[in-house]
Design a protein around this motif. Structure first.
Motif, PDB file in Angstrom:
ATOM      1  N   GLY A  88       1.661 -12.564  -6.034  1.00  0.00           N
ATOM      2  CA  GLY A  88       2.871 -11.757  -5.855  1.00  0.00           C
ATOM      3  C   GLY A  88       3.729 -11.755  -7.107  1.00  0.00           C
ATOM      4  N   VAL A  89       3.830 -12.933  -7.715  1.00  0.00           N
ATOM      5  CA  VAL A  89       4.600 -13.039  -8.964  1.00  0.00           C
ATOM      6  C   VAL A  89       3.933 -12.180 -10.041  1.00  0.00           C
ATOM      7  N   TYR A  90       2.588 -12.232 -10.070  1.00  0.00           N
ATOM      8  CA  TYR A  90       1.860 -11.413 -11.048  1.00  0.00           C
ATOM      9  C   TYR A  90       2.156  -9.929 -10.833  1.00  0.00           C
ATOM     10  N   LEU A  91       2.152  -9.495  -9.573  1.00  0.00           N
ATOM     11  CA  LEU A  91       2.407  -8.071  -9.283  1.00  0.00           C
ATOM     12  C   LEU A  91       3.752  -7.641  -9.868  1.00  0.00           C
ATOM     13  N   LEU A  92       4.762  -8.476  -9.643  1.00  0.00           N
ATOM     14  CA  LEU A  92       6.090  -8.125 -10.142  1.00  0.00           C
ATOM     15  C   LEU A  92       6.138  -8.198 -11.668  1.00  0.00           C
ATOM     16  N   LEU A  93       5.442  -9.173 -12.240  1.00  0.00           N
ATOM     17  CA  LEU A  93       5.423  -9.263 -13.708  1.00  0.00           C
ATOM     18  C   LEU A  93       4.742  -8.029 -14.296  1.00  0.00           C
ATOM     19  N   ARG A  94       3.629  -7.638 -13.670  1.00  0.00           N
ATOM     20  CA  ARG A  94       2.894  -6.462 -14.150  1.00  0.00           C
ATOM     21  C   ARG A  94       3.777  -5.221 -14.053  1.00  0.00           C
ATOM     22  N   CYS A  95       4.603  -5.180 -13.006  1.00  0.00           N
ATOM     23  CA  CYS A  95       5.447  -4.003 -12.795  1.00  0.00           C
ATOM     24  C   CYS A  95       6.805  -4.148 -13.479  1.00  0.00           C
TER      25      CYS A  95
ATOM     26  N   SER B  68       0.838  -1.200   0.000  1.00  0.00           N
ATOM     27  CA  SER B  68       0.000   0.000   0.000  1.00  0.00           C
ATOM     28  C   SER B  68       0.871   1.248   0.000  1.00  0.00           C
ATOM     29  N   ILE B  69       1.927   1.208   0.821  1.00  0.00           N
ATOM     30  CA  ILE B  69       2.831   2.365   0.853  1.00  0.00           C
ATOM     31  C   ILE B  69       3.462   2.527  -0.539  1.00  0.00           C
ATOM     32  N   GLY B  70       3.759   1.395  -1.171  1.00  0.00           N
ATOM     33  CA  GLY B  70       4.297   1.436  -2.544  1.00  0.00           C
ATOM     34  C   GLY B  70       3.334   2.123  -3.494  1.00  0.00           C
ATOM     35  N   PHE B  71       2.040   1.835  -3.343  1.00  0.00           N
ATOM     36  CA  PHE B  71       1.041   2.487  -4.207  1.00  0.00           C
ATOM     37  C   PHE B  71       0.969   3.990  -3.915  1.00  0.00           C
ATOM     38  N   PHE B  72       1.042   4.333  -2.608  1.00  0.00           N
ATOM     39  CA  PHE B  72       1.061   5.761  -2.269  1.00  0.00           C
ATOM     40  C   PHE B  72       2.270   6.433  -2.922  1.00  0.00           C
ATOM     41  N   ALA B  73       3.401   5.720  -2.848  1.00  0.00           N
ATOM     42  CA  ALA B  73       4.638   6.273  -3.427  1.00  0.00           C
ATOM     43  C   ALA B  73       4.478   6.434  -4.939  1.00  0.00           C
ATOM     44  N   ILE B  74       3.847   5.463  -5.571  1.00  0.00           N
ATOM     45  CA  ILE B  74       3.619   5.568  -7.021  1.00  0.00           C
ATOM     46  C   ILE B  74       2.777   6.803  -7.311  1.00  0.00           C
ATOM     47  N   PHE B  75       1.735   6.984  -6.491  1.00  0.00           N
ATOM     48  CA  PHE B  75       0.868   8.148  -6.723  1.00  0.00           C
ATOM     49  C   PHE B  75       1.624   9.446  -6.465  1.00  0.00           C
ATOM     50  N   ALA B  76       2.471   9.439  -5.422  1.00  0.00           N
ATOM     51  CA  ALA B  76       3.224  10.658  -5.105  1.00  0.00           C
ATOM     52  C   ALA B  76       4.217  11.000  -6.212  1.00  0.00           C
TER      53      ALA B  76
ATOM     54  N   LEU C 131       6.881  -2.649  -3.351  1.00  0.00           N
ATOM     55  CA  LEU C 131       6.036  -3.618  -4.056  1.00  0.00           C
ATOM     56  C   LEU C 131       6.562  -5.032  -3.828  1.00  0.00           C
ATOM     57  N   LEU C 132       7.878  -5.151  -3.770  1.00  0.00           N
ATOM     58  CA  LEU C 132       8.484  -6.457  -3.510  1.00  0.00           C
ATOM     59  C   LEU C 132       8.035  -7.008  -2.158  1.00  0.00           C
TER      60      LEU C 132
END
Lengths: 664, 84
Positions: free
Chosen positions: A256-263, A179-187, A216-217
């Motif tokens: 989790g693997v999907y998240l990293l693949l997507r990113c 979630s913090i990673g998503f906030f960071a992405i938005f920031a 994200l990791l």
């Protein structure tokens, strides 16, 4: 059609869950299985349209959050990555639904079970089809909650409660980082849309991108059970076996693997994070495999194998070989689901016995189950031309072909792990099926092959475990294949498949296979010819230490309980006792009312009934008034500029307003 | 001779763009990748088809790999001599 893929499982879940009594057990099974089959058919069509025909689909259902600075839509995106993983998710889930019809036929709460299974599939589909990070997060949290419910399905069992809570809390810690990673992405990017974020990554500060990658990791490590957030997965084997197959083989752990693949467009610009991912993945693969060596619970052995294979996937991601990681994820989903379902068939037919030391000789009682588990195990240990071979062996070759420190580290640990994988796989096969009978006579007399709803999924998964890898090898990992289009991004500098293909010495290429064959033969030899060595392992001090260490899962749980959980409790106690009931209560509403009461009481004490005291009050009041009026004239300044006078004045007031206790 | 071969096997920027060749594969063999990927799509990416195209492409990649290794050896030798 595309929305139906997501909606159908959710619909099945709602009907089975909320109208379970109306539709009954059979109705609930029929509805959920039909929804899943339809969804699978639609996903197959989507795979053809989106994947083979290279036509990604974007569906925008409307605005969700629409403020001045943030615009988030209910958006679904079907690209090659989505449909490839979606195929594995839906096929496995459908087969597991069918399997559960027979497997849980004698259990209560069947409607609830099928409702959870379908809800989980729906959540997983929302995750992989989400068109932005926000929608993906909804799917992510849905599977988190439903996985808790599924692990805790037998909610009267304390072990199931504990396992569910452990899985949930450990996943929450990862989710927090994500979630913090998503906030960071938005920031950093000002958006949570994939397209906006990924197109801006090359122009961003590398430190910021690395921090986002690390956060994200964190989420991916928890969901995909990699070190250090892996210890929830073996405990989750308390869940019914179809749940283990669905969550801990095919779907949940691939999130989790999907998240990293997507990113992948983010990760490709953070070499540091890639390096960390490779190191973690390789270490996880090795550590989990060694833990599986001496485990005695049938399902736990397969669970450790899952963690180990997830390590391979992370290893491939760290080496920037996203297409290979995806192929291994899909392949693994099929052969691991097969192994879990096969294990379930064994447990079910053998008086619910899960301890492999109390089995043996089941080959004559369960020949079909033995055959499919052998296929699953051979596929797992990358036997040439079976499904696992096309991804696992390639990962190791790519690691060696990277010609870097991390590549070498991954290759060495990966190859050794391949040998260990073969050992524990054939240890399982030997102890359960091949060695002499070690169980109770009644268990053998009652053991039988499973019914058709169990046999069909096993057969289909066995066929997938044999042929899927070969049929889809050119599509996923073919040299120069353009199948993935823009869905996966590999930086041109990170393509190492040419080196892996042409530059490696034959011995390097054959090394994992040699280790695998050696491991398999060693296991069969030791468990048939020299079992006394293994039985007497704990007789020696070193052997006992090794046994305790590996069976204690490297004491990760001990370390967590001692240093993390207990410290967390201590901090929680401090917060509850000293901050909540201390500072906050003093300054909060309770403190405010106390102050008013005390002030009132103090003012009341001024009424002493002594004339001299009253005259003092009058004099002070008069002097105050005179001071306030004449101070600017007499001392030629504003009273507010002379702060010392104000302090003296208020101090004297407090002294007067706090009557001495001697009056009492 | 080598440059002629390279010109034959390398597609133009417009061609690779039009055929959406992945960035990493826009190399010296990209001209041979175009028919391979067309064939792959036509045959649903099954591995038993397009053998001829795949063989030619892999041969080109191998030759290119050997060329790169030779260039690297020369470069290293030159660096060593310069250091001495």
């Amino acid at each position: 059609m595309y929305l139906s893929i997501i909606i159908l499982p959710l619909l099945g879940s709602i009907v089975s869950g909320f109208m379970g009594r109306k539709v009954g057990v059979t109705g609930s099974q029929f509805i959920t299985c039909t929804c899943l089959i339809l969804s699978s058919v639609l996903m197959t069509i989507a795979f053809y349209e989106v994947g083979i025909s290279a036509s990604p689909v974007n569906i925008n259902l409307g605005s969700w959050v629409d403020s001045e600075i943030m615009l988030i839509s209910w958006e679904f995106y079907f690209d090659q990555l989505t449909v490839s993983l979606g195929l594995a998710v839906l096929y496995c889930s459908t087969l597991i639904h069918i399997y559960s019809i027979d497997y849980l036929s004698s259990d209560p709460h069947i409607q609830r079970f099928f409702s959870y299974l379908s809800a989980f599939t729906g959540g997983m589909l929302m995750l992989i089809c989400g068109g932005n990070f926000f929608v993906m997060f909804v799917g992510w949290e849905t599977i988190g909650v439903v996985s808790y419910l599924l692990i805790n399905f037998y909610f009267t069992r304390i072990q199931a409660n504990k396992a569910a809570m452990l899985a949930f809390t450990m996943n929450r810690s990862g989710d927090m980082l994500m979630s913090i990673g998503f906030f960071a992405i938005f920031a950093v990017f000002g958006s949570l849309n994939y397209a906006s974020v990924f197109s801006l990554v090359p122009y961003m500060n590398e430190v910021a991108i690395s921090l986002i990658g690390l956060l994200l990791l964190g989420g991916a490590l928890a969901k995909s059970a990699n070190i250090p957030l892996h210890s929830w997965l073996p405990g989750s084997m308390e869940a019914p076996t179809p749940v283990s197959a669905l969550l801990h083989a095919a779907t949940l752990v691939t999130a989790g693997v999907y998240l990293l693949l997507r990113c992948s467009p983010i990760l490709e610009y953070t070499p540091t994070v890639l390096l960390i991912i490779t190191l973690i993945g390789s270490t996880t693969a090795f550590v989990a495999a060694t833990c599986g060596l001496l485990a005695n619970d049938l399902k736990r052995i397969i669970a450790f194998s899952t963690i180990s294979q997830l390590g391979y996937m992370m290893m491939a991601i760290g080496l920037s070989q996203y297409n290979v990681a995806l192929m291994h994820t899909v392949n693994h989903a099929f052969f691991k689901a097969l192994l879990f379902l096969g294990a379930g068939a064994v447990i079910h037919s053998f008086a619910d016995q899960q301890d492999v030391r109390k089995m043996g000789g089941l080959i004559k009682f369960l020949p079909f189950t033995y055959s499919v588990m052998l296929v699953g195990s051979l596929s797992l240990l990358a036997t040439p031309f079976l499904t696992g071979f096309y991804s696992k062996d390639l990962i190791l070759e790519l690691a060696a072909g990277a010609y870097s420190f991390t590549g070498l580290y991954a290759f060495i640990l990966g190859s050794v792990t391949a040998g260990i994988t073969a050992f524990y796989s054939f240890r399982l096969i030997s102890l359960v099926f091949l060695t002499k009978a070690n169980g109770q006579k009644e268990s053998y007399l009652n053991s039988h092959e499973s019914a058709l709803p169990v046999v069909i999924p096993l057969l289909v998964l066995a066929l997938f475990s044999i042929f899927f890898g070969y049929v889809f090898s050119d599509l996923f990992v073919g040299l120069g294949s353009d199948f993935f289009g823009n869905s996966l991004f590999i930086h041109p500098n990170n393509i190492t498949i040419i080196e892996a293909e042409f530059s490696l010495a034959p011995i390097i290429k054959l090394l994992p296979a040699i280790f695998s064959i050696s491991g398999a033969f060693l296991a069969i030899f030791m468990y048939h010819k020299t079992p006394e060595i293994l039985i007497n392992l704990t007789e020696y001090k070193l052997g006992r230490k090794i046994y305790s260490f590996l069976n204690g899962k490297y004491y990760f749980d001990v370390i967590y309980n001692h240093y993390v959980v207990s410290q967390g409790l201590r901090v929680g106690y401090k917060i509850s006792k000293e901050i909540d009931r201390g500072a906050i209560e003093l300054l909060g509403p309770y403190g405010l009312t106390n102050t008013f009461i005390n002030t009132g009481v103090n003012i009341g004490k001024l009424d002493t009934g002594i004339i001299t005291t009253y005259s003092l009050y009058i004099t002070i009041g008069l002097l105050s008034l005179l001071f306030l009026i004449f101070a600017p004239v007499l001392i030629d300044t504003s009273i507010f500029s002379e702060i010392r006078l104000i302090i003296i004045y208020f101090a004297s007031l407090i002294l007067v307003l706090n009557p001495s206790k001697t009056y009492k | 001779m080598a440059s002629e071969t390279m010109a034959e096997t390398m597609a133009s920027r417009e061609e690779v763009k039009a055929n959406r060749v992945p960035l990493g594969w826009r190399d010296h063999c990209s001209a041979l990748l175009l028919p391979l990927n067309v064939c792959r799509k036509k045959n649903y990416y099954v591995p038993w088809e397009c053998e001829h195209e795949r063989h030619i492409y892999e041969k080109c990649q191998y030759d290119d790999y050997v060329r790169r290794m030779k260039a690297l050896s020369k470069q290293k030798l030159a660096e060593r001599e310069a250091a001495e």
